[in-house]
Motif scaffolding. Structure first.
Motif, short mmCIF file in Angstrom:
data_model
loop_
_atom_site.label_atom_id
_atom_site.label_comp_id
_atom_site.label_asym_id
_atom_site.label_seq_id
_atom_site.Cartn_x
_atom_site.Cartn_y
_atom_site.Cartn_z
N GLY A 65 0.82 -1.21 0.00
CA GLY A 65 0.00 0.00 0.00
C GLY A 65 0.86 1.26 0.00
O GLY A 65 0.56 2.22 -0.72
N ALA A 66 1.93 1.26 0.79
CA ALA A 66 2.82 2.41 0.84
C ALA A 66 3.50 2.62 -0.52
O ALA A 66 3.59 3.75 -1.01
N ILE A 67 3.94 1.53 -1.12
CA ILE A 67 4.59 1.62 -2.44
C ILE A 67 3.61 2.19 -3.46
O ILE A 67 3.98 3.05 -4.27
N GLU A 68 2.37 1.74 -3.44
CA GLU A 68 1.38 2.25 -4.39
C GLU A 68 1.14 3.74 -4.19
O GLU A 68 1.00 4.50 -5.16
N GLU A 69 1.07 4.19 -2.94
CA GLU A 69 0.91 5.63 -2.67
C GLU A 69 2.10 6.41 -3.23
O GLU A 69 1.92 7.44 -3.88
N LEU A 70 3.31 5.92 -2.97
CA LEU A 70 4.51 6.61 -3.43
C LEU A 70 4.61 6.58 -4.96
O LEU A 70 4.94 7.60 -5.58
N GLU A 71 4.30 5.45 -5.57
CA GLU A 71 4.33 5.36 -7.03
C GLU A 71 3.30 6.30 -7.66
O GLU A 71 3.57 6.91 -8.70
N PHE A 72 2.15 6.40 -7.03
CA PHE A 72 1.12 7.30 -7.56
C PHE A 72 1.61 8.74 -7.52
O PHE A 72 1.42 9.51 -8.47
N ARG A 73 2.25 9.12 -6.42
CA ARG A 73 2.75 10.49 -6.33
C ARG A 73 3.86 10.72 -7.35
O ARG A 73 3.94 11.80 -7.97
N ASP A 126 2.43 1.94 -14.63
CA ASP A 126 2.22 1.15 -15.85
C ASP A 126 0.74 1.08 -16.20
O ASP A 126 0.36 1.26 -17.35
N VAL A 127 -0.07 0.80 -15.21
CA VAL A 127 -1.51 0.66 -15.45
C VAL A 127 -2.09 1.98 -15.95
O VAL A 127 -2.83 2.02 -16.93
N ILE A 128 -1.75 3.08 -15.29
CA ILE A 128 -2.30 4.38 -15.66
C ILE A 128 -1.79 4.80 -17.04
O ILE A 128 -2.55 5.31 -17.86
N ASP A 129 -0.50 4.54 -17.32
CA ASP A 129 0.07 4.93 -18.62
C ASP A 129 -0.59 4.18 -19.77
O ASP A 129 -0.59 4.67 -20.90
N HIS A 130 -1.12 3.01 -19.52
CA HIS A 130 -1.69 2.20 -20.59
C HIS A 130 -3.22 2.21 -20.57
O HIS A 130 -3.86 1.33 -21.11
N THR A 131 -3.79 3.20 -19.93
CA THR A 131 -5.24 3.38 -19.95
C THR A 131 -5.52 4.83 -20.32
O THR A 131 -4.62 5.63 -20.44
N ASN A 132 -6.77 5.14 -20.47
CA ASN A 132 -7.16 6.51 -20.82
C ASN A 132 -7.53 7.29 -19.56
O ASN A 132 -8.62 7.83 -19.46
N VAL A 133 -6.61 7.36 -18.61
CA VAL A 133 -6.85 8.06 -17.36
C VAL A 133 -6.29 9.47 -17.47
O VAL A 133 -5.15 9.66 -17.88
N ASP A 134 -7.11 10.44 -17.13
CA ASP A 134 -6.66 11.83 -17.08
C ASP A 134 -6.14 12.09 -15.67
O ASP A 134 -6.93 12.12 -14.72
N PRO A 135 -4.81 12.27 -15.49
CA PRO A 135 -4.28 12.44 -14.14
C PRO A 135 -4.81 13.67 -13.41
O PRO A 135 -4.76 13.74 -12.20
N SER A 136 -5.34 14.64 -14.13
CA SER A 136 -5.83 15.85 -13.47
C SER A 136 -7.10 15.58 -12.66
O SER A 136 -7.47 16.35 -11.80
N VAL A 137 -7.80 14.47 -12.94
CA VAL A 137 -9.01 14.17 -12.20
C VAL A 137 -8.78 13.15 -11.10
O VAL A 137 -9.69 12.78 -10.39
N LEU A 138 -7.54 12.70 -10.96
CA LEU A 138 -7.23 11.72 -9.94
C LEU A 138 -7.05 12.39 -8.58
O LEU A 138 -6.82 13.59 -8.48
N ASP A 139 -7.11 11.59 -7.55
CA ASP A 139 -6.95 12.05 -6.19
C ASP A 139 -5.66 12.83 -6.03
O ASP A 139 -4.62 12.43 -6.53
N ASP A 140 -5.71 13.97 -5.35
CA ASP A 140 -4.52 14.75 -5.09
C ASP A 140 -3.88 14.25 -3.80
O ASP A 140 -4.58 13.93 -2.86
N PHE A 141 -2.60 14.22 -3.74
CA PHE A 141 -1.88 13.66 -2.59
C PHE A 141 -1.92 14.59 -1.42
O PHE A 141 -1.69 15.68 -1.38
#
Length: 141
Positions: A65-73, A126-141
């Motif tokens: 979980g910590a790694i995922e939070e850090l990777e997301f940031r 990897d998952v976000i880069d290969h999908t149509n996710v707009d990072p501006s609408v994702l959760d802010d850290f």
């Protein structure tokens, strides 16, 4: 068991990096600065907090979980400051530093081996880069 509370107070001169950081967090209207500080700190330290108290499986889950939070940031920083499609630096393609050059003068044929890249599990990036996710609408850290 008696209730125990932990409190921390942090002050910094306004012109310092720490002062500017605290001011940014307090003035950012979309953030609850206390939540932002705790969330960042948890991502950075929480697996160590519970080391020795939880099972190996539970610790691995906390670490993941910590790694995922850090990777997301990391993903958010890359997208915002380095532009769309930014990839992490491949250290193998960088020229050796002066220290590396001086320590390897006797090894004139120093080259990176042509080993295939190791297989690794997909990261959040990897998952976000290969999908149509707009990072501006994702959760802010």
């Amino acid at each position: 068991m008696a209730r125990k509370r932990i409190s921390i107070r942090f002050e910094a001169e306004a012109h310092t990096v720490e002062g500017r950081l605290l001011d940014y967090l307090k003035e950012h209207k979309l953030l609850n600065y206390r939540d932002a500080i705790v969330r960042a700190t948890k991502a950075y330290y929480v697996p160590w907090v519970y080391e020795g108290e939880l099972s190996e499986e539970e610790l691995r889950s906390l670490a993941q979980g910590a790694i995922e939070e850090l990777e997301f940031r990391i993903f958010q920083i890359r997208k915002h400051f380095l532009g769309e499609g930014s990839e992490p630096l491949d250290m193998r393609t960088l020229p050796p530093s002066p220290a590396e050059r001086s320590s390897s003068r006797s090894d004139i044929s120093r080259e990176t081996p042509a080993d295939p890249a190791p297989v690794r599990p997909l990261s959040l990036k990897d998952v976000i880069d290969h999908t149509n996710v707009d990072p501006s609408v994702l959760d802010d850290f």
